[in-house]
Design a protein around this motif. Structure first.
Motif, PDB file in Angstrom:
ATOM      1  N   TYR A 189       1.627   7.403  17.952  1.00 26.90           N
ATOM      2  CA  TYR A 189       2.129   7.507  16.576  1.00 26.90           C
ATOM      3  C   TYR A 189       2.655   6.160  16.090  1.00 26.90           C
ATOM      4  O   TYR A 189       2.478   5.802  14.912  1.00 26.90           O
ATOM      5  CB  TYR A 189       3.217   8.572  16.486  1.00 26.90           C
ATOM      6  N   LEU A 190       3.292   5.412  16.968  1.00 21.70           N
ATOM      7  CA  LEU A 190       3.776   4.080  16.588  1.00 21.70           C
ATOM      8  C   LEU A 190       2.616   3.146  16.293  1.00 21.70           C
ATOM      9  O   LEU A 190       2.668   2.343  15.354  1.00 21.70           O
ATOM     10  CB  LEU A 190       4.644   3.492  17.695  1.00 21.70           C
ATOM     11  N   ALA A 191       1.559   3.245  17.072  1.00 23.53           N
ATOM     12  CA  ALA A 191       0.387   2.390  16.840  1.00 23.53           C
ATOM     13  C   ALA A 191      -0.230   2.687  15.473  1.00 23.53           C
ATOM     14  O   ALA A 191      -0.597   1.771  14.727  1.00 23.53           O
ATOM     15  CB  ALA A 191      -0.634   2.599  17.954  1.00 23.53           C
ATOM     16  N   LYS A 192      -0.327   3.972  15.133  1.00 32.15           N
ATOM     17  CA  LYS A 192      -0.863   4.338  13.823  1.00 32.15           C
ATOM     18  C   LYS A 192       0.058   3.858  12.707  1.00 32.15           C
ATOM     19  O   LYS A 192      -0.408   3.441  11.642  1.00 32.15           O
ATOM     20  CB  LYS A 192      -1.047   5.855  13.737  1.00 32.15           C
ATOM     21  N   ALA A 193       1.363   3.908  12.951  1.00 35.00           N
ATOM     22  CA  ALA A 193       2.317   3.477  11.939  1.00 35.00           C
ATOM     23  C   ALA A 193       2.217   1.977  11.682  1.00 35.00           C
ATOM     24  O   ALA A 193       2.310   1.524  10.529  1.00 35.00           O
ATOM     25  CB  ALA A 193       3.735   3.856  12.371  1.00 35.00           C
ATOM     26  N   GLU A 194       2.038   1.203  12.715  1.00 35.09           N
ATOM     27  CA  GLU A 194       1.873  -0.241  12.540  1.00 35.09           C
ATOM     28  C   GLU A 194       0.607  -0.550  11.750  1.00 35.09           C
ATOM     29  O   GLU A 194       0.593  -1.419  10.863  1.00 35.09           O
ATOM     30  CB  GLU A 194       1.830  -0.940  13.904  1.00 35.09           C
ATOM     31  N   GLN A 195      -0.464   0.147  12.060  1.00 34.47           N
ATOM     32  CA  GLN A 195      -1.725  -0.032  11.326  1.00 34.47           C
ATOM     33  C   GLN A 195      -1.533   0.347   9.856  1.00 34.47           C
ATOM     34  O   GLN A 195      -2.045  -0.326   8.954  1.00 34.47           O
ATOM     35  CB  GLN A 195      -2.810   0.829  11.965  1.00 34.47           C
ATOM     36  N   LEU A 196      -0.776   1.415   9.628  1.00 30.88           N
ATOM     37  CA  LEU A 196      -0.505   1.865   8.266  1.00 30.88           C
ATOM     38  C   LEU A 196       0.274   0.817   7.487  1.00 30.88           C
ATOM     39  O   LEU A 196      -0.048   0.523   6.321  1.00 30.88           O
ATOM     40  CB  LEU A 196       0.277   3.186   8.322  1.00 30.88           C
ATOM     41  N   PHE A 197       1.299   0.250   8.105  1.00 31.78           N
ATOM     42  CA  PHE A 197       2.096  -0.758   7.385  1.00 31.78           C
ATOM     43  C   PHE A 197       1.252  -1.977   7.024  1.00 31.78           C
ATOM     44  O   PHE A 197       1.397  -2.539   5.931  1.00 31.78           O
ATOM     45  CB  PHE A 197       3.307  -1.181   8.205  1.00 31.78           C
ATOM     46  N   LEU A 198       0.361  -2.393   7.899  1.00 33.30           N
ATOM     47  CA  LEU A 198      -0.525  -3.516   7.592  1.00 33.30           C
ATOM     48  C   LEU A 198      -1.391  -3.194   6.377  1.00 33.30           C
ATOM     49  O   LEU A 198      -1.586  -4.032   5.488  1.00 33.30           O
ATOM     50  CB  LEU A 198      -1.395  -3.837   8.809  1.00 33.30           C
ATOM     51  N   TYR A 199      -1.908  -1.968   6.325  1.00 37.02           N
ATOM     52  CA  TYR A 199      -2.732  -1.522   5.193  1.00 37.02           C
ATOM     53  C   TYR A 199      -1.918  -1.560   3.892  1.00 37.02           C
ATOM     54  O   TYR A 199      -2.400  -2.021   2.851  1.00 37.02           O
ATOM     55  CB  TYR A 199      -3.220  -0.110   5.490  1.00 37.02           C
ATOM     56  N   ILE A 200      -0.664  -1.079   3.942  1.00 31.93           N
ATOM     57  CA  ILE A 200       0.199  -1.092   2.756  1.00 31.93           C
ATOM     58  C   ILE A 200       0.434  -2.525   2.295  1.00 31.93           C
ATOM     59  O   ILE A 200       0.390  -2.830   1.096  1.00 31.93           O
ATOM     60  CB  ILE A 200       1.535  -0.393   3.066  1.00 31.93           C
ATOM     61  N   THR A 201       0.668  -3.418   3.235  1.00 29.29           N
ATOM     62  CA  THR A 201       0.911  -4.819   2.906  1.00 29.29           C
ATOM     63  C   THR A 201      -0.291  -5.443   2.198  1.00 29.29           C
ATOM     64  O   THR A 201      -0.144  -6.200   1.233  1.00 29.29           O
ATOM     65  CB  THR A 201       1.225  -5.618   4.188  1.00 29.29           C
ATOM     66  N   ILE A 202      -1.482  -5.094   2.640  1.00 30.38           N
ATOM     67  CA  ILE A 202      -2.696  -5.670   2.053  1.00 30.38           C
ATOM     68  C   ILE A 202      -2.977  -5.100   0.665  1.00 30.38           C
ATOM     69  O   ILE A 202      -3.325  -5.840  -0.266  1.00 30.38           O
ATOM     70  CB  ILE A 202      -3.904  -5.424   2.985  1.00 30.38           C
ATOM     71  N   HIS A 203      -2.797  -3.788   0.504  1.00 31.53           N
ATOM     72  CA  HIS A 203      -3.303  -3.125  -0.707  1.00 31.53           C
ATOM     73  C   HIS A 203      -2.234  -2.719  -1.717  1.00 31.53           C
ATOM     74  O   HIS A 203      -2.584  -2.280  -2.816  1.00 31.53           O
ATOM     75  CB  HIS A 203      -4.122  -1.902  -0.311  1.00 31.53           C
ATOM     76  N   HIS A 204      -0.951  -2.898  -1.393  1.00 36.88           N
ATOM     77  CA  HIS A 204       0.088  -2.439  -2.327  1.00 36.88           C
ATOM     78  C   HIS A 204       1.199  -3.451  -2.576  1.00 36.88           C
ATOM     79  O   HIS A 204       2.031  -3.228  -3.446  1.00 36.88           O
ATOM     80  CB  HIS A 204       0.713  -1.128  -1.817  1.00 36.88           C
ATOM     81  N   SER A 205       1.219  -4.546  -1.840  1.00 33.06           N
ATOM     82  CA  SER A 205       2.317  -5.500  -2.031  1.00 33.06           C
ATOM     83  C   SER A 205       2.019  -6.426  -3.202  1.00 33.06           C
ATOM     84  O   SER A 205       0.886  -6.554  -3.664  1.00 33.06           O
ATOM     85  CB  SER A 205       2.542  -6.310  -0.753  1.00 33.06           C
ATOM     86  N   ASN A 206       3.079  -7.073  -3.688  1.00 31.32           N
ATOM     87  CA  ASN A 206       2.972  -8.021  -4.790  1.00 31.32           C
ATOM     88  C   ASN A 206       4.093  -9.047  -4.614  1.00 31.32           C
ATOM     89  O   ASN A 206       4.647  -9.181  -3.540  1.00 31.32           O
ATOM     90  CB  ASN A 206       3.076  -7.289  -6.133  1.00 31.32           C
TER      91      ASN A 206
END
Length: 640
Positions: A479-496
């Motif tokens: 679950y932690l591994a999936k969470a880290e992957q998720l945060f990377l995705y958020i950083t790429i597609h939702h940050s500004n």
């Protein structure tokens, strides 16, 4: 020609036979508006929306109205649950116009998608008059309309928000002041917010459930919280027969619901009642919790293991007909002479306690529904023979993730392994259906018409919380591994360049303005959920960078939160739990410690794999020295 026939949204399909030339949102409709130089009617609703149905029957099914719309406008239908990003922008536009929001949401746009006027439900005569006025204004005063639309569109850019970050290290306690403000906004007779219609606002009830005992007496806020939960459990907003909550009560007493049942409400209220039962051991709360879980499993669970969005308010074209009873119906099934106690307990009147001679099952005193189990079995058989309200079969990532969190909390509180396994299976189904490990994509919903809709920030943040809760329960590093992957995705597609994150994904078609979602309404805001996700992820992975990101988000929003605590309740709960009133959290090695050994501890215990020590106590931003025996752990907790 109507263009909705090939859509998958139940709401759009409800309109596929309208004489209005509806388009789904997309290039075809938007290019048509530009090429033909026509204003756009953007009409937004959802499948379970009663007033959406009313306006459809009165206006959108009417040939005269349709001809007027088709001749002068490009007409676009949007399901707000399928495209919450579009709804967020144009609902904000309506508020900027000084108008009250709601659904159906009808907004008039220039061909470049910029809004210049709007409203919610319009009776047929008013709608036709408005259509003619807008058409004439567009022909004769187009430049003035464009100028107005440009102004509204410019103000929709949330990157222009004036935010004044506070220094969290120097901040005096804000939760006591917030509790006093909140208590002034609560109904001392029936609980909940003063006004009607009255919504549960689960983020607020979760905040009130989370505060320490020493704060529950401030403004009697603890008593008011319990009052709301009890009155809701007794009221018509809760389906006493079938379980589950309706979206809101039209009155201040929680008596008459607006009968649609939404997954997001019930998912969050399962968590609320679980935590309230853990604190109070109130049998009424436990019954509501179990009935709500049973409702979801019976009525909203799909064959693929995910849960559907909603049940409609209407059946046979009548709001609430599935749920209400005439006295004669009841008397035939349960003769009054033999079941008077049941009639008294549920406020049943010979002339009806609601409109048109109908009765809503409503308790004025505290009774457990189990007391009348035999009567309910008779009524369930009869009700199941009625025409059932329609189901909105969309399956959304965010709402299913919220349910997973609620079920995991319920399983923990009730110590129920069956609920726990159901919750973990739901997490697995979300991962299988709504995420793609090969492409590292996350999807907003399980089915789509032409191309998948990529997840929005609320989807991703809620999924992150579900992963964190799953890790707390199991200690599995997957679950932690999936969470880290998720945060990377958020950083790429939702940050500004701002401290907050965009609601809209960069992978979806771009809209006229970037939006941050900050206000906690009937669902917690996407940025507040993301903030909590970052807190947990930083804590579990010993990653201070993520914790700092979360603290920066809190610092930026707390000034607004203090001024409007009811509508920033999730932010305040996170701030309270992590900073102002931090809980003792025990990290323990699951290989050397059983959960039974930890039950007597007054702390949140979370398993952590592959740690060299057996126990470590953390409070807020500090951790105590590791220890290897339970007695030393107890001594540390007693000394806090």
């Amino acid at each position: 020609m109507n263009h909705l026939q090939n859509q998958v949204s139940p709401y759009l399909l409800q309109h596929k036979n309208n004489p209005v030339e509806w388009y789904p949102w997309g290039e075809l409709a938007l290019n048509k508006a530009i090429n033909e130089d026509k204003p756009i009617i953007l009409s937004i609703g959802y499948a379970a929306c009663h007033w959406c149905h009313v306006m459809e029957h009165e206006s959108f099914e009417n040939l005269e109205v349709a001809e007027l719309m088709n001749a002068n406008f490009v007409c676009i239908k949007v399901d707000r649950e399928e495209r919450p990003d579009i709804d967020l922008i144009y609902m904000d536009a309506l508020h900027a116009m000084g108008l009250q929001g709601g659904w159906p949401l009808n907004v008039f746009l220039m061909p470049d998608q910029k809004p210049f006027y709007g409203g919610t439900y319009f009776p047929k005569a008013n709608w036709m008059q408005l259509l003619n006025s807008i058409h004439n204004a567009f022909k004769e005063h187009k430049s003035e309309l464009q100028k107005s639309a440009d102004g509204f569109a410019a103000n929709l850019h949330d990157t222009n928000l004036g935010l004044y970050p506070l220094n969290l290290e120097e901040l005096s306690p804000i939760i006591p002041r917030s509790m006093e403000l909140i208590s002034k906004g609560l109904d001392p007779v029936f609980g909940g917010t003063h006004k009607s219609p009255k919504f549960p606002i689960p983020s607020l009830t979760l905040l009130l459930e989370s505060i320490p005992d020493k704060l529950r007496n401030l403004g009697h806020v603890g008593e008011l919280a319990d009052l709301q939960l009890t009155k809701m459990a007794l009221g018509g907003i809760f389906d006493q027969l079938g379980g589950g909550f309706s979206r809101y009560s039209v009155d201040s007493e929680w008596f008459c619901p607006h009968f649609e049942k939404m997954l997001y409400d019930n998912a969050q209220l399962i968590r609320v009642y679980a935590l309230a039962y853990q604190r109070s051991h109130n049998a009424l709360y436990r019954e509501v919790l179990l009935q709500s879980i049973d409702f979801l499993n019976t009525e909203l669970k799909g064959d693929n293991g995910l849960y559907y969005t909603a049940l409609d308010a209407d059946s046979e074209g009548v709001e609430g007909l599935f749920y209400v009873w005439t006295f004669d119906e009841l008397n035939h099934l349960l003769p009054y002479a033999k079941h008077q106690a049941f009639y008294d307990a549920y406020s049943i009147s010979k002339h009806g306690n609601w409109e048109h001679g109908y009765n809503i099952l409503f308790k004025k005193e505290v009774y457990l529904n189990a007391t009348f189990e035999k009567e309910f079995e008779v009524l369930k058989i009869a009700r199941n023979q009625r025409v059932r309200p329609a189901t909105d079969t969309k399956q959304l990532l965010s709402w299913n993730a919220l349910l997973a969190v609620g079920l995991l909390d319920a399983a923990n509180v009730l110590e129920d392994d069956a609920i726990l396994q159901d919750a973990l299976r739901l997490v697995a189904h979300i991962s299988q259906v709504l995420t793609d490990s090969k492409t590292n994509l996350f999807f907003h919903q399980a089915t789509f018409a032409n191309q998948p809709i990529m997840a929005f920030l609320d989807d991703l943040a809620a999924w992150g919380l579900a992963l964190m809760k799953s890790y707390q329960v199991t200690g599995s590093s997957s679950y932690l591994a999936k969470a880290e992957q998720l945060f990377l995705y958020i950083t790429i597609h939702h940050s500004n360049q701002q401290v907050f994150y965009n609601f809209h994904s960069s992978l979806n078609d771009q809209l006229i303005a970037p939006k941050f979602e900050l206000v906690d309404s009937v669902c917690p805001s996407s940025n507040s959920m993301l903030c909590e996700f970052l807190m947990w992820l930083g804590f579990f992975n010993n990653d201070p960078a993520k914790t700092i990101l979360a603290k920066d988000m809190l610092a930026a929003v707390l000034e607004q939160a203090q001024a409007n605590p009811i509508y920033f309740a999730n932010w305040l709960r996170i701030y309270s739990e992590w900073m102002e009133n931090p809980r003792a959290i025990v990290k323990y090695n699951p290989q050397s410690t059983s959960k039974d050994q930890l039950k007597e501890l007054n702390a949140l215990c979370v398993p952590v794999e592959n740690q060299s020590y057996r126990f470590m106590v953390c409070i807020g931003d500090r951790c105590l020295a590791p220890c290897d025996d339970i007695n030393s752990l107890k001594a540390q907790l007693d000394a806090i």
